[in-house]
Write a protein that holds these residues in place. Sequence first.
Motif, PDB file in Angstrom:
ATOM      1  N   TYR A  32       0.675  -1.140  -0.042  1.00 18.71           N
ATOM      2  CA  TYR A  32      -0.006  -0.034  -0.028  1.00 18.71           C
ATOM      3  C   TYR A  32       0.892   1.390  -0.153  1.00 18.71           C
ATOM      4  O   TYR A  32       2.337   1.116   0.070  1.00 18.71           O
ATOM      5  CB  TYR A  32      -0.995  -0.055   1.300  1.00 18.71           C
ATOM      6  N   GLY A  33       0.238   2.481  -0.261  1.00 20.30           N
ATOM      7  CA  GLY A  33       1.087   3.687  -0.170  1.00 20.30           C
ATOM      8  C   GLY A  33       0.047   4.697  -0.395  1.00 20.30           C
ATOM      9  O   GLY A  33      -1.250   4.690  -0.387  1.00 20.30           O
ATOM     10  N   THR A  34       0.634   6.061  -0.709  1.00 23.57           N
ATOM     11  CA  THR A  34      -0.445   7.189  -0.799  1.00 23.57           C
ATOM     12  C   THR A  34       0.296   7.674  -2.083  1.00 23.57           C
ATOM     13  O   THR A  34       1.384   8.236  -2.377  1.00 23.57           O
ATOM     14  CB  THR A  34      -0.285   8.263   0.182  1.00 23.57           C
ATOM     15  N   ASP A  35      -0.532   8.150  -3.177  1.00 23.65           N
ATOM     16  CA  ASP A  35      -0.457   8.711  -4.503  1.00 23.65           C
ATOM     17  C   ASP A  35      -0.347  10.239  -4.154  1.00 23.65           C
ATOM     18  O   ASP A  35      -1.577  10.683  -4.049  1.00 23.65           O
ATOM     19  CB  ASP A  35      -1.316   8.139  -5.561  1.00 23.65           C
ATOM     20  N   LYS A  36       0.636  10.804  -4.454  1.00 22.58           N
ATOM     21  CA  LYS A  36       0.322  12.459  -4.184  1.00 22.58           C
ATOM     22  C   LYS A  36       0.378  13.241  -5.443  1.00 22.58           C
ATOM     23  O   LYS A  36       1.723  13.198  -6.299  1.00 22.58           O
ATOM     24  CB  LYS A  36       1.639  13.045  -3.332  1.00 22.58           C
ATOM     25  N   SER A  37      -0.771  13.760  -6.045  1.00 25.08           N
ATOM     26  CA  SER A  37      -0.618  14.426  -7.110  1.00 25.08           C
ATOM     27  C   SER A  37      -0.812  15.948  -6.828  1.00 25.08           C
ATOM     28  O   SER A  37      -0.848  16.345  -5.868  1.00 25.08           O
ATOM     29  CB  SER A  37      -1.597  13.936  -8.118  1.00 25.08           C
ATOM     30  N   LEU A  38      -0.679  16.794  -7.964  1.00 23.66           N
ATOM     31  CA  LEU A  38      -0.900  18.126  -7.706  1.00 23.66           C
ATOM     32  C   LEU A  38      -1.947  18.545  -7.035  1.00 23.66           C
ATOM     33  O   LEU A  38      -2.016  19.508  -6.007  1.00 23.66           O
ATOM     34  CB  LEU A  38      -0.987  18.767  -9.330  1.00 23.66           C
ATOM     35  N   PHE A  39      -3.251  17.808  -7.125  1.00 29.62           N
ATOM     36  CA  PHE A  39      -4.439  18.217  -6.666  1.00 29.62           C
ATOM     37  C   PHE A  39      -4.939  17.411  -5.558  1.00 29.62           C
ATOM     38  O   PHE A  39      -5.757  17.845  -4.602  1.00 29.62           O
ATOM     39  CB  PHE A  39      -5.520  17.996  -7.821  1.00 29.62           C
ATOM     40  N   GLU A  40      -4.492  16.325  -5.207  1.00 28.16           N
ATOM     41  CA  GLU A  40      -5.018  15.383  -4.329  1.00 28.16           C
ATOM     42  C   GLU A  40      -4.119  14.449  -3.783  1.00 28.16           C
ATOM     43  O   GLU A  40      -3.145  13.866  -4.439  1.00 28.16           O
ATOM     44  CB  GLU A  40      -6.343  14.706  -4.745  1.00 28.16           C
ATOM     45  N   THR A  41      -4.396  13.651  -2.473  1.00 27.97           N
ATOM     46  CA  THR A  41      -3.529  12.545  -2.100  1.00 27.97           C
ATOM     47  C   THR A  41      -4.399  11.286  -1.990  1.00 27.97           C
ATOM     48  O   THR A  41      -5.582  11.577  -1.389  1.00 27.97           O
ATOM     49  CB  THR A  41      -2.888  12.808  -0.840  1.00 27.97           C
ATOM     50  N   THR A  42      -4.222  10.275  -2.574  1.00 27.49           N
ATOM     51  CA  THR A  42      -4.994   9.274  -2.637  1.00 27.49           C
ATOM     52  C   THR A  42      -4.364   7.945  -2.197  1.00 27.49           C
ATOM     53  O   THR A  42      -3.348   7.443  -2.536  1.00 27.49           O
ATOM     54  CB  THR A  42      -5.499   8.786  -4.164  1.00 27.49           C
ATOM     55  N   PRO A  43      -4.987   7.476  -0.885  1.00 27.10           N
ATOM     56  CA  PRO A  43      -4.240   6.289  -0.569  1.00 27.10           C
ATOM     57  C   PRO A  43      -4.646   5.152  -1.341  1.00 27.10           C
ATOM     58  O   PRO A  43      -5.832   5.278  -1.894  1.00 27.10           O
ATOM     59  CB  PRO A  43      -4.919   6.098   0.708  1.00 27.10           C
ATOM     60  N   TYR A  44      -3.602   4.136  -1.641  1.00 25.60           N
ATOM     61  CA  TYR A  44      -4.073   3.101  -2.388  1.00 25.60           C
ATOM     62  C   TYR A  44      -3.351   1.779  -2.070  1.00 25.60           C
ATOM     63  O   TYR A  44      -2.517   1.533  -1.019  1.00 25.60           O
ATOM     64  CB  TYR A  44      -3.147   3.298  -3.898  1.00 25.60           C
ATOM     65  N   TRP A  45      -3.823   0.512  -2.418  1.00 25.98           N
ATOM     66  CA  TRP A  45      -3.377  -0.598  -2.188  1.00 25.98           C
ATOM     67  C   TRP A  45      -2.847  -0.997  -3.343  1.00 25.98           C
ATOM     68  O   TRP A  45      -3.154  -0.695  -4.756  1.00 25.98           O
ATOM     69  CB  TRP A  45      -4.606  -1.837  -2.084  1.00 25.98           C
ATOM     70  N   LYS A  46      -1.641  -1.676  -3.316  1.00 20.13           N
ATOM     71  CA  LYS A  46      -0.814  -2.320  -4.580  1.00 20.13           C
ATOM     72  C   LYS A  46      -1.348  -3.827  -4.731  1.00 20.13           C
ATOM     73  O   LYS A  46      -1.179  -4.513  -3.705  1.00 20.13           O
ATOM     74  CB  LYS A  46       0.392  -2.278  -4.454  1.00 20.13           C
ATOM     75  N   VAL A  47      -1.733  -4.229  -5.759  1.00 21.05           N
ATOM     76  CA  VAL A  47      -2.300  -5.497  -6.146  1.00 21.05           C
ATOM     77  C   VAL A  47      -1.911  -6.499  -7.197  1.00 21.05           C
ATOM     78  O   VAL A  47      -1.587  -5.822  -8.470  1.00 21.05           O
ATOM     79  CB  VAL A  47      -3.839  -5.301  -6.267  1.00 21.05           C
ATOM     80  N   LYS A  48      -1.310  -7.435  -7.015  1.00 19.22           N
ATOM     81  CA  LYS A  48      -0.729  -8.426  -8.117  1.00 19.22           C
ATOM     82  C   LYS A  48      -1.963  -8.958  -8.717  1.00 19.22           C
ATOM     83  O   LYS A  48      -3.028  -9.692  -8.205  1.00 19.22           O
ATOM     84  CB  LYS A  48       0.145  -9.361  -7.520  1.00 19.22           C
TER      85      LYS A  48
END
Length: 378
Positions: free
Chosen positions: A327-343
């Motif tokens: 898992y992690g957090t995607d930080k874009s210009l507009f927003e931060t989005t927590p995510y899961w990484k999935v195989k």
Amino acid sequence: MKVTNMIGAGIILVISITIGQSKYLEDVESTLIIFQLWKSEYGKQYQSVEEEEGKFQIFRDNLKWINQLNDEYSGFTEYAVNKFADMSKEEFMAKILMVSRPYPKHNKDRILQMDRIDDIPETFDWTTQGKVTSVKDQGSAGSCWAFSTIGNIEGQWAMMGKKLTNFSVEQIVDCDGTEDIVHEHADCGIYGGWPYLAYQYVMKAGGLESWDDYPYCCGLGGGPGTCFTCPAPSYNKTLCGPPIPWCNMTQSCVFKVDKSKFVPGLKVIDWKLVEQNESAIAEVLIKYGPLSVALDARLLQFYHRGVFKSRLCSKASLDHAVLLVGYGTDKSLFETTPYWKVKNSWGAKWGESGYFRIERGTGMCGINTQVTTAFLQE
Ligand SMILES: *[C@@H]1O[C@H](CO)[C@@H](O)[C@H](O)[C@H]1NC(C)=O
Ligand SMILES: *[C@@H]1O[C@H](CO)[C@@H](O)[C@H](O)[C@H]1NC(C)=O
Ligand SMILES: *[C@@H]1O[C@H](CO)[C@@H](O)[C@H](O)[C@H]1NC(C)=O
Ligand SMILES: *[C@@H]1O[C@H](CO)[C@@H](O)[C@H](O)[C@H]1NC(C)=O
């Protein structure tokens, strides 16, 4: 006309309209060029002119759909043409996904009890720690549930300090007909199944062969090494539907499975469900290793990269099983989005090198409803 080579692994072409935004041209001539390039990239051949014309229509519709998705999710998720580009939504659901079903409910005593971990890292990834084998391709069989189960057991084995090994997905597809009559679920080979039942099969069978000893063959689509496996010995026709009308007994479980080749020391002794709280899931992931999960994957057909989210998917009906690895957090210009990484099990060319990221913390597409893990004998 500016044709860009947008995708690293594939060729596919887009026309840049404005900087940072790409769109497939939708007129017939451009679409035909893209279709020809796509066919050679993926080695596609059709039996007849009629078939090719039909596939071209579907391809065109898909390009339009991909353009719409890219408009709607711009800045979060990128969609692109891939190996599923000549499949309609319906064909994709029928051939690649499982029949959509409400997620299985389990007894309370199945829920994994664990002390809370206070400080968990902001990002985490089992793939960089030798607990995840290479990305596989299920091909033309609805066998995702077996890949998800095996991914979890491979992780559990490696978590015990054993050598990371590819275990046999085909053994599960061929041999596991476990049923849960109370809840009306069953494992149905190439027609789908559930990891929680597959753990029970491995417990009963007493072990697993390695992938090398019992290689994957049911999804190879008629290519070299394809097998036409018969239903598992305990296949339940009421729950699974009619079995495959053509099959080859010598390519099936009873002829192929060999207990003397079971990986020495590998025994599944129990399985548990993880509660739906996604903070708790992250803690369990860190403590126990990669986890089997399932989701509504209809809108993943053309996922290319980024963090996937959708307004349209179901949180209660699932059609695809995969493996949660980080898992992690995607930080874009507009927003931060927590995510899961999935195989995933759609080959290494699909998505982000065979993986996808999906929004975390909102029960996106039911990703938190069927989180399970096997327990191995120490
Ligand atoms: C698993 O199989 C793949 C081939 O599909 C191979 O490249 C890889 O080295 C094997 N082992 C592991 C641990 O992934
Ligand atoms: C298959 O499932 C049905 C429906 O749940 C059940 O009634 C039946 O006993 C099962 N059949 C066999 C052969 O196990
Ligand atoms: C069944 O499988 C065996 C072993 O792979 C093969 O030799 C045989 O030709 C197959 N039979 C048919 C009818 O395809
Ligand atoms: C989810 O778990 C976290 C800690 O792991 C806890 O703080 C939180 O209250 C839980 N949320 C719910 C809705 O139970």
